[in-house]
Structure formats: structure tokens, C-alpha cells
Design an enzyme around this catalytic site. Structure first.
Site, short mmCIF file in Angstrom:
data_model
loop_
_atom_site.label_atom_id
_atom_site.label_comp_id
_atom_site.label_asym_id
_atom_site.label_seq_id
_atom_site.Cartn_x
_atom_site.Cartn_y
_atom_site.Cartn_z
N ASP A 244 0.83 -1.20 0.00
CA ASP A 244 0.00 0.00 0.00
C ASP A 244 0.87 1.26 0.00
O ASP A 244 0.37 2.38 -0.11
CB ASP A 244 -0.99 0.01 1.16
CG ASP A 244 -0.33 -0.07 2.53
OD1 ASP A 244 0.90 -0.17 2.59
OD2 ASP A 244 -1.07 -0.04 3.54
N SER A 245 2.20 1.05 0.05
CA SER A 245 3.14 2.15 -0.19
C SER A 245 2.99 2.72 -1.59
O SER A 245 3.58 3.75 -1.91
CB SER A 245 4.58 1.68 0.04
OG SER A 245 4.85 0.48 -0.68
N LYS B 88 -0.93 -9.40 3.13
CA LYS B 88 -0.25 -8.89 4.32
C LYS B 88 -1.16 -7.91 5.04
O LYS B 88 -1.85 -7.11 4.40
CB LYS B 88 1.06 -8.19 3.95
CG LYS B 88 1.85 -7.69 5.19
CD LYS B 88 3.24 -7.22 4.81
CE LYS B 88 3.25 -5.89 4.10
NZ LYS B 88 2.77 -4.77 4.97
N GLU C 19 -1.39 -5.44 8.89
CA GLU C 19 -0.63 -4.85 9.98
C GLU C 19 -1.31 -5.10 11.32
O GLU C 19 -2.53 -5.17 11.41
CB GLU C 19 -0.48 -3.34 9.76
CG GLU C 19 0.26 -2.98 8.49
CD GLU C 19 0.41 -1.47 8.29
OE1 GLU C 19 0.96 -1.07 7.25
OE2 GLU C 19 -0.05 -0.70 9.16
N GLU D 257 9.36 -3.82 10.92
CA GLU D 257 9.76 -2.51 10.38
C GLU D 257 10.17 -1.57 11.51
O GLU D 257 9.42 -1.36 12.47
CB GLU D 257 8.63 -1.89 9.57
CG GLU D 257 9.01 -0.55 8.95
CD GLU D 257 8.02 -0.03 7.94
OE1 GLU D 257 8.22 1.09 7.43
OE2 GLU D 257 7.03 -0.75 7.65
#
Length: 281
Positions: A62-63, A130, A132, A198
Site C-alpha cells: 500500500d506504499s 499482508k 498490519e 519494520e
């Protein structure tokens, strides 16, 4: 596993022996100590190049919001945009395992929402999704896994929570280390196939890596993770600035700028197109 001299320009162990990378290869890499190589990709052209270079996992992150769409965070990214990007990357990929991010607002409500969103990404060609977050996401990870959808977790600095975290800050310092470790274990127990760490202190990332049977993939988390991931534009030097934890392995941005400038000069000087570039009657 295999250790070819080519086509990937290395004699180091290549995950999957050059065959398409799948979930069981990640576990084998962890067991055999082979480092996993992950990069982001958002389109077919880039994905084809990175896949041909031997990248093990391509993350349709989503970056894309920051890198390609001009946003200042990942929060505005829509699921529809992720579906298009995932489909583009998957079509161009022959070997890498394609992991697609569930964007903000598409899984937080619980397992049912997470499953509906993940199904769309899998239908678009993803091999895994993925998400978070730690223990609050364990139920969703379990639900997706039971539905046959591989899940990669993401702990430490989680960009979708940037407002709650107070900006781009290292996570897991002090007493928070035990919380992060508990989150990692909960995700692994729920069925996650791998875990991105991260902006986590190196000793903590090493501790998490040693405690889990699933591989960890670091970004700003030191060298003792089982693999590494970078945003491809940071890796390739597409911009003047890159994060402290990134390294520019090329200057692709400058090369592209120069190519565009050379093209412009050739058009203005009337040296392009030349006779070899056009069709005669």
C-alpha cells in the site's frame, strides 16, 4: 534449494532452487539459513524486471500511495487500487511469491471483512496477503489461513497506524519489546507464514527471529532477520532522498532523467526520428 551461478548473478543459495517460490519454500529457507529477498512492485514492467533478477517475494504494498499516487501516507489507498496493482504484478511474475497488502479500512472490522477483502486480492493473482497489527489481528489471520489464504504479518512501525504512533518512529523500545514479542508469537500461532519487522531495534528483531519458526523479513530491523525488504524506488535510487535504513544500489532515477533529457534534445535538434525510424511507402 540450489546454488547456481546464474541467472541471478550470485552463488548464494537461491530460495526454491529457481522454481516458483511458494509458502513451503519460506519455511525451508528459514530452516536452511537462506536469506529471503523481497522488494515492492506496483506495475507489470517493474515486476517483470525484479522477478527476472531473482527477487523471492514481490510485495504489492500500500506504499503505492506514497510512491506512485502522490499521497503523503498509505491511508488514502483503496482496495480497488490494490486489486489493479496486484493483477498487474501477478501477470508479469513467473517466479516470485506475490504478496498484496490489505489497505487501511479493509480488515480492521474483523475476520469477515478481512476475508472478503483478501479474497479480492487473491482473485487478482496474489499468492498471499499482508496485514498490519498484532494480537488484535490474530483472529483474522486464523480465519484467512483456514480459508486457504496465506498471511504475512507486519509489526513494529505500521504505516497505517502512523497517526496513533505519532509519526515515523522506531517501535519496540523498552517495555514495548515484550508486547511486540507477544504479538509476533500470536500471529505465528494464528498461522502467519512470515512476519515483516519494520523500524524495530536490532536486538529485538534478532530475538523475535530466534523465537519464531516462521521467517522474519526486516526493514530497518538489522541484519539478523531471515530476509530483507525495501521499497524498490529507494533501492534503485529513484529519488534524491531515501530512508536511513535503505541503501541505493543504483541511480535509476538519474539515468531516467538523463534519458528523457537526451530524447528531448534529439527531438529539438531534429536528429530523432531518423530515417531508420520511419516507414517508407
Amino acid at each position: 534449494m540450489a546454488t547456481p551461478e546464474s541467472p541471478y548473478g550470485t552463488s548464494a543459495t537461491v530460495v526454491g532452487g529457481g522454481k516458483p517460490v511458494r509458502v513451503h519454500h519460506l519455511a525451508a529457507a528459514k530452516k536452511e539459513g537462506a536469506k529471503l529477498v523481497m522488494l515492492t512492485a506496483y506495475d507489470a514492467v517493474t515486476a517483470q524486471l525484479l522477478d527476472a533478477a531473482g527477487t523471492d517475494l514481490l510485495l504489492v504494498g500500500d506504499s503505492i500511495g506514497n510512491v506512485m499516487l502522490g499521497h503523503d501516507s498509505t491511508l488514502p489507498v483503496e482496495l480497488d487500487e490494490m486489486v489493479v496493482a496486484t493483477r498487474s504484478v501477478a501477470r508479469a511474475t513467473k517466479r516470485a511469491l506475490v504478496v498484496a497488502d490489505l489497505p487501511f479500512g479493509t480488515y480492521e472490522a474483523g475476520p469477515e471483512q478481512a476475508l472478503a477483502s483478501a479474497v479480492r486480492l487473491m482473485k487478482a493473482g496474489a499468492n498471499a496477503v499482508k496485514l498490519e497489527g498484532g494480537r488484535p489481528r490474530a483472529a483474522s489471520v486464523k480465519a484467512l489461513t483456514q480459508a486457504g489464504i496465506p498471511v504475512v504479518g507486519h509489526l513494529g512501525f505500521t504505516p497505517q497506524s502512523v497517526n496513533m504512533l505519532g509519526g515515523f518512529r522506531v517501535q519496540g523500545r523498552g517495555e514495548a519489546a515484550e508486547e511486540l514479542l507477544a504479538d509476533a508469537q500470536a500471529l505465528a500461532e494464528a498461522g502467519a507464514i512470515a512476519l515483516v519487522l519494520e523500524m524495530v531495534p536490532e536486538p529485538l528483531a534478532a530475538r523475535v527471529t530466534e523465537s519464531l519458526a516462521i521467517p522474519t523479513i526486516g526493514i530497518g530491523a538489522g541484519a539478523r532477520c531471515d530476509g530483507q525488504v525495501l521499497v524498490w524506488t529507494d533501492m534503485a535510487g529513484m529519488t534524491d532522498w531515501s530512508p536511513r535504513f535503505a541503501h541505493q544500489f543504483g541511480q535509476v532515477g538519474e539515468a531516467l532523467r538523463q534519458a528523457a533529457a537526451d530524447y528531448g534534445a534529439a527531438v529539438r535538434e531534429k536528429s530523432f526520428p531518423a530515417e531508420k525510424h520511419w516507414f517508407s511507402s
